[in-house]
Every structure is written in structure tokens, then in C-alpha cells.
Scaffold this motif. Structure first.
Motif, PDB file in Angstrom:
ATOM      1  N   PHE A 142       0.841  -1.204   0.000  1.00 13.72           N
ATOM      2  CA  PHE A 142       0.000   0.000   0.000  1.00 13.72           C
ATOM      3  C   PHE A 142       0.874   1.252   0.000  1.00 13.72           C
ATOM      4  O   PHE A 142       0.668   2.172  -0.798  1.00 13.72           O
ATOM      5  N   ALA A 143       1.874   1.299   0.888  1.00 13.79           N
ATOM      6  CA  ALA A 143       2.770   2.459   0.959  1.00 13.79           C
ATOM      7  C   ALA A 143       3.564   2.631  -0.327  1.00 13.79           C
ATOM      8  O   ALA A 143       3.759   3.749  -0.813  1.00 13.79           O
ATOM      9  N   ALA A 144       4.033   1.523  -0.889  1.00 11.54           N
ATOM     10  CA  ALA A 144       4.824   1.597  -2.121  1.00 11.54           C
ATOM     11  C   ALA A 144       4.003   2.171  -3.270  1.00 11.54           C
ATOM     12  O   ALA A 144       4.516   2.946  -4.087  1.00 11.54           O
ATOM     13  N   ALA A 145       2.721   1.821  -3.322  1.00 15.07           N
ATOM     14  CA  ALA A 145       1.861   2.320  -4.396  1.00 15.07           C
ATOM     15  C   ALA A 145       1.571   3.807  -4.260  1.00 15.07           C
ATOM     16  O   ALA A 145       1.140   4.442  -5.225  1.00 15.07           O
ATOM     17  N   LEU A 146       1.829   4.374  -3.083  1.00 15.28           N
ATOM     18  CA  LEU A 146       1.627   5.812  -2.848  1.00 15.28           C
ATOM     19  C   LEU A 146       2.951   6.576  -2.819  1.00 15.28           C
ATOM     20  O   LEU A 146       2.978   7.749  -2.463  1.00 15.28           O
ATOM     21  N   SER A 147       4.044   5.929  -3.197  1.00 11.18           N
ATOM     22  CA  SER A 147       5.374   6.520  -3.008  1.00 11.18           C
ATOM     23  C   SER A 147       5.614   7.782  -3.827  1.00 11.18           C
ATOM     24  O   SER A 147       6.511   8.571  -3.505  1.00 11.18           O
ATOM     25  N   ASN A 148       4.820   7.994  -4.877  1.00 14.34           N
ATOM     26  CA  ASN A 148       4.998   9.207  -5.685  1.00 14.34           C
ATOM     27  C   ASN A 148       4.188  10.386  -5.151  1.00 14.34           C
ATOM     28  O   ASN A 148       4.189  11.469  -5.740  1.00 14.34           O
TER      29      ASN A 148
END
Length: 618
Positions: free
Chosen positions: A481-487
Motif C-alpha cells: 500500500f505504501a509503495a503504491a503511494l510513493s509518488n
């Protein structure tokens, strides 16, 4: 003969019945389309959550349309559970507006002061739990957007001026009208955190992506962590609840990752080999005492080849001893103890220049194991889980690194540099150190969360519009979840429930997080998070503790106007919704992104704006 006539008659009757059913089905289908679509056919029925009345940080009182549309609305299709009654929760008294259940100052007085044990986590019993909604202080406003929040916070949100007086000379914080200003100063960096970090950057490389995760012990208002963010370094800052009023709360209002914490008798709630860099700037931790346990704990959580940075007493004592009101002999002895302890951990003194000293942990323990024959203390820990760190006692033994077979090898596997590190398969997975997780599992999980987050954004469009800064994932698993929001200009606190062991993977991806048992309160202040993600949390804790207690804790740590996404079985979501309705949240159940026929569904919620009443003038 009778059958000869009956069969044709039955055949005609069946044909007539089928035709009638077809006509009726078509009629009711078109009627349903007309009702849902306003007179015309639509592919997806859409329901908009009602406009919410709230107070905006910059525009004061006005009507704000949150504009998050719930596609594939599922509530009207749910017939699996009986109607649940709503229990309404009253507001707590205003004295609880900054209540931290497991760090309550009154309860802490029951515990010993030696080694600051009274400042560790001491949670309330079941009978002591509050069953009310913690209020925001009167006049509370939504925080400044990032990056402006790094430098400003509303006074009404954290109404404490104590630090503006006590730390005035050190340039920590200033009070200006209706807000606080954070000039970026600190006890050991009066010229500002940015200049101080530049000085560190002249000694070790902060720019090549090899240093991504950091921990700041005794963080103050977290200016060090705040200014590292522009260098793509993510710092976990922590400090106890103490006489410096709400220093961690100030950090969180600034949009900087932080937790309430203290290094005392228990391990810090992080896995082994988590951080690339650890930092102490006059943090007042007695590193040389208690057989070096505190520095040994830093060694456990430092990655192979990681750095420990120390500024303040006793470093550069010959210049500062008068200002510190300590004798030369005392400071010299303290530095000698730290140097000796670091050497016993097989660290090397990397450099000491001016007010900054840096040590480096070895990349493996090949030489260290040989040295144990000469330097016997501390011994290597035996039969110990190096990642177990929830109410786990500190030890006076050295946590062994994974085996290495070459002096140039990095124990446990070498990490990719940031940002490649985020998507590269973590070494713990490549080495099959995490049960049930393979490289293929990891890659599939990344794809899954990219798909899910895209769906979340289609339902709550604010998730993609730089509205949220402080985000919590209550059951992070591999950090997808966090990785998908990293941008996005946000950070995610990735929580791994204590019975699971994937937090090391999350840190190897260059993300941060903590262990947590959700039957207890989190070590943070009220109104910490703008957005909370709860994937299967309530299935995980079903029959382990009360659902309403977890939801009351979520209400405590969620800001007014903050949002939550629950993902769980539909029956559990119905129970959750019956409670969140009593918390004065606006909620809507939404179908799974793959199919309306899946039992797993989503509950999108928003905490409505409310505060404590205006104080009565005396």
C-alpha cells in the motif's frame, strides 16, 4: 391416449410461461436502470456521500464537498446480516484532548524511575479504557499543507508555549500570532538543521541513495528528520512524554514521522537491521551505562555497514565543557566509555570532526567472531529472535548478523540504492527468511496494491490530490500500500501486528514502520493521522479484543475530517459501520474492485469535524 394430448398442452404452457418470465424480467430490469440512472441506462450505479459541514484550516467555517464518490455501492445489496443497532459515544472531557493511553503521566507514576522505566509503555487495563471520543481543542484547524507544515503549525492545534521559552536560544520553535514557526534550529545546530545535515553530508554520502532509513533518538521537534526528507531520507523520530511539552506532537503537526518512545529497559519496536543511519544530537541517553545495553540496541537495529552519528556531550568536550557545566574529567571518562563500548561491538570510528563523531557497523561479523576470542564481552546472543521487539527486554549480548563467507560480503544481502530499493526484491525474501513469501509472491503483491490503490483513488479522489500527509497502514504486510503511494507527498507508518514478521521486509524496501498490537493504544498523540488504511485488521483481531475499543483508538489518532478505508468481510464491515455511525463518522460500504459478488468489500469513512466547546471565561 391421454398422454398423447397432455404432452402438447404442457409444451404450449411451458412456452407461454417462459415468454411471460422473459417479458417481466426485461420490464423490471429497465425499471431498475431508469431508477438508478435518472431515466437513462448507466453501466455503474454511483452514490455520492452527502456534503459535509466542517471547518477548513484556511477558509474557516464553510461547506466543503468532499467529492468522494462511491462506485459500485454495495449497501443496498447486503442481506446477509440482521440489522445492527448503533451505540452512540459521547465526547470525553476536554482534559483528555491530548490523552495518550499507554503513556499516561498519572499512571506512569506507579512505575520505577530508574532507567526511565516509568516513561515506557504502561497501558490501561480493560476496566480503565475510555469509552468516549477524544476531543480536538477548541479552534482546531486542519494542518498546513506540506511542505509549508515543516515550518508552521497552528497554535490552537498544539496550545503549548513552553518550548518557545525554554528553547528560545536554540531556535527550536517560535510563537507568531496564531501559529508556531519552526526555524529548524536545535541544541547542537543553532545555524539550522539544513546546515547541520550539510556538515554530516561532508563526512558520509547522503546523496547516492545508499542511506534511506534513519532513526533519531530523542528527536526534539524532529527538525533533523524534517530536513532529511528533501534528501529522500526517511527518518523515524522518537522522544518520550516528558517535561518538553508535546515535542513528538509538534513533529507530527509538522508532517514528520514520529512516535512516542524511550530507550529504557525494552527493545525499540523495530526489527533488526532496519536503519541505515542512527542519530543522537544531545539526546541525553547514557550510552555508556548499564553495560552498554543502549548502544547494543542501536547495533541490533542498524543495518550492516550503517552509521551511528553522535553530536553533543561528550563530543568536542574540550571546547564545550564550560557551557555544559561539567568537568573535563567527567566528559573525558564518558567519551572513553562510549569509545570502548563501540569497539566491543566491532564498530570502527569512521570520523570525528568538530562537534560530530561517526561510527560504522561492520558489513559482516567474520572478523568480529575472531575477535570474540580476545574481547569476550559482550558475547554473541544465543537462540534469540533478533526481530522480536514487542515488550522484549534489552540484553547485554551482541545480535549476530546472518552468516557471510567473504570479508567483502554484506551479511543478509546487499540492498539496492534508493529509489530502485522500493521495487527490488528484498534480500530477506530472496534468502527465504520470511515464511511463505517468495520472490513471485512479492511481485504479485506489488501489482495487487497498484491495482487496489488506483481503485481507492477512483472512489476517494482526495487520495491522489495532495490532501493527506500523515498516513497509517494498520496491517501493512509487505508494504505494498505504501509503495503504491510513493509518488505522493506523504509518508506511511507501516504497522505490522506483533504476531507477524514482515516488518524487516518493509525496511529493506526503504519504508518505515513499527510493531503494534491493536488490542492496545498506539504510542502517538491524538489527531496524528490524516488517513488510515485498515486491511483485514478486524478479521485478524476478531475474538481477541473488542471491536469498539480498536475503533475508539482509531478515532483518537485520526484528525477531524480525516479519512479511513476498511477492507474486510462484509459482515465485519456492517458491524464496523454500526459503531462508526455512533462515532459521528460518515461511511459508505463499496463493492470489491474485482466483483460485487465477493464477500470482501470496502468501507469508506470520514470523521466529521468537531472540537471541544469554547472555554468558559472566568
Amino acid at each position: 391416449m391421454a398422454n398423447k394430448y397432455i404432452y402438447p398442452y404442457m409444451k404450449k404452457t411451458n412456452l407461454f410461461s417462459m415468454a411471460l418470465i422473459t417479458v417481466l424480467c426485461s420490464f423490471f430490469f429497465l425499471l431498475g436502470v431508469w431508477q438508478h440512472g435518472g431515466g437513462g441506462p448507466t453501466k455503474t450505479p454511483t452514490t455520492t456521500i452527502n456534503e459535509i459541514k466542517c471547518i477548513n484550516a484556511n477558509r474557516h467555517t464553510e461547506s466543503i464537498g468532499l467529492d468522494f464518490q462511491t462506485h459500485h455501492t454495495a449497501e443496498s445489496e447486503i442481506h446477509t446480516s440482521p440489522i445492527l443497532t448503533t451505540k452512540h459515544f459521547l465526547p470525553c472531557d476536554v482534559e483528555y484532548s491530548e490523552y495518550t493511553p499507554c503513556e499516561d503521566t498519572k499512571r506512569s507514576l506507579k512505575f520505577q524511575r530508574d532507567r526511565l522505566i516509568y516513561r515506557e509503555r504502561h497501558c490501561p487495563t480493560k476496566e480503565e479504557l475510555l469509552k468516549c471520543r477524544v476531543p480536538a481543542p477548541f479552534g482546531y484547524k486542519y494542518p498546513f499543507p506540506w511542505p509549508m507544515s515543516r515550518d508552521y503549525a497552528w497554535y490552537n492545534n498544539v496550545p503549548h508555549k513552553h518550548l518557545t521559552v525554554e528553547k528560545a536560544v536554540q531556535n527550536w520553535i517560535q510563537f507568531e500570532g496564531d501559529r508556531f514557526k519552526f526555524p529548524g534550529g536545535g541544541t547542537m545546530f543553532p545555524n539550522g538543521a539544513d546546515a547541520y545535515i550539510d556538515d554530516i553530508g561532508k563526512l558520509i554520502n547522503l546523496n547516492d541513495g545508499s542511506i534511506r532509513t534513519a532513526i533519531d533518538t530523542g528527536c526534539g521537534v524532529a527538525s533533523w528528520g524534517a530536513y532529511l526528507l528533501s534528501r529522500n531520507i526517511l527518518a523515524m523520530s522518537f522522544a518520550p512524554v516528558d517535561s518538553h511539552e508535546a515535542q513528538v506532537q509538534f513533529a507530527l503537526e509538522r508532517g514528520v514521522p514520529a512516535l512516542i518512545g524511550v530507550i529504557a529497559s525494552k527493545r525499540l519496536p523495530y526489527p533488526s537491521r532496519a536503519f541505515d543511519m542512527a542519530h543522537c544530537s544531545r539526546c541525553l541517553i547514557p550510552w555508556g551505562q548499564y553495560d552498554g545495553q543502549y548502544l547494543t540496541e542501536v547495533d541490533r537495529i542498524l543495518r550492516p555497514g550503517g552509521f551511528w552519528i553522535l553530536s553533543g556531550p561528550p563530543i568536542n568536550w574540550k571546547r564545550h565543557f564550560k557551557g555544559w557545566n561539567r568537568t573535563k574529567e567527567d566528559l573525558q571518562a564518558e567519551q572513553a566509555t562510549i569509545e570502548s563500548t563501540a569497539k566491543s561491538l566491532c564498530w570502527k570510528k569512521f570520523i570525528e570532526k568538530g562537534d560530530i563523531a561517526i561510527w560504522q557497523k561492520p558489513t559482516n561479523h567474520i572478523h568480529c567472531k575472531i575477535n570474540r576470542k580476545i574481547i569476550r564481552n559482550p558475547p554473541f546472543c544465543q537462540n534469540q529472535d533478533p526481530d522480536k521487539a514487542w515488550y522484549t527486554n534489552l540484553e547485554t549480548c551482541l545480535t549476530p548478523l546472518p552468516n557471510a563467507f567473504d570479508i567483502k560480503e554484506t551479511a543478509g544481502g546487499e540492498l539496492a540504492k534508493w529509489p530502485e530499493r522500493l521495487t527490488a526484491t528484498p534480500p530477506r525474501i530472496l534468502s527465504r527468511s520470511v515464511e511463505g513469501i517468495t520472490e513471485n509472491t512479492f511481485k504479485e503483491d506489488m501489482k495487487l496494491w497498484e491495482k487496489r490503490v488506483a481503485y481507492y483513488k477512483s472512489v476517494n479522489n482526495q487520495l491522489g490530490q495532495k490532501v493527506y500527509r500523515n498516513v497509517l497502514d494498520m496491517n501493512a504486510h509487505l508494504g505494498g500500500f505504501a509503495a503504491a503511494l510513493s509518488n505522493q507527498p506523504l509518508w506511511v507508518m507501516n504497522v505490522v501486528p506483533t504476531k507477524l514478521n514482515t516488518l524487516g521486509v518493509i525496511y529493506e524496501r526503504g519504508l518505515i514502520g513499527t510493531y503494534q498490537n491493536w488490542c492496545e493504544a498506539m504510542s502517538t498523540y491524538p489527531r496524528t493521522y490524516d488517513f488510515i488504511h485498515a486491511d483485514s485488521v478486524f478479521s485478524l483481531y476478531d475474538n481477541r479484543c473488542e471491536m469498539e475499543d480498536i475503533l475508539l483508538e482509531m478515532d483518537r489518532i485520526l484528525r477531524p475530517e480525516g479519512a479511513v478505508i476498511f477492507r474486510d468481510d462484509v459482515d465485519i464491515l456492517l458491524r464496523i459501520k454500526s459503531i462508526t455511525d455512533g462515532l459521528n463518522w460518515e461511511s459508505r460500504i463499496v463493492d470489491h474492485e474485482d466483483s460485487p459478488h465477493k464477500r470482501e468489500k470496502l468501507l469508506f469513512s470520514v470523521k466529521l469535524y468537531w472540537t471541544a466547546p469554547a472555554p468558559v471565561e472566568q
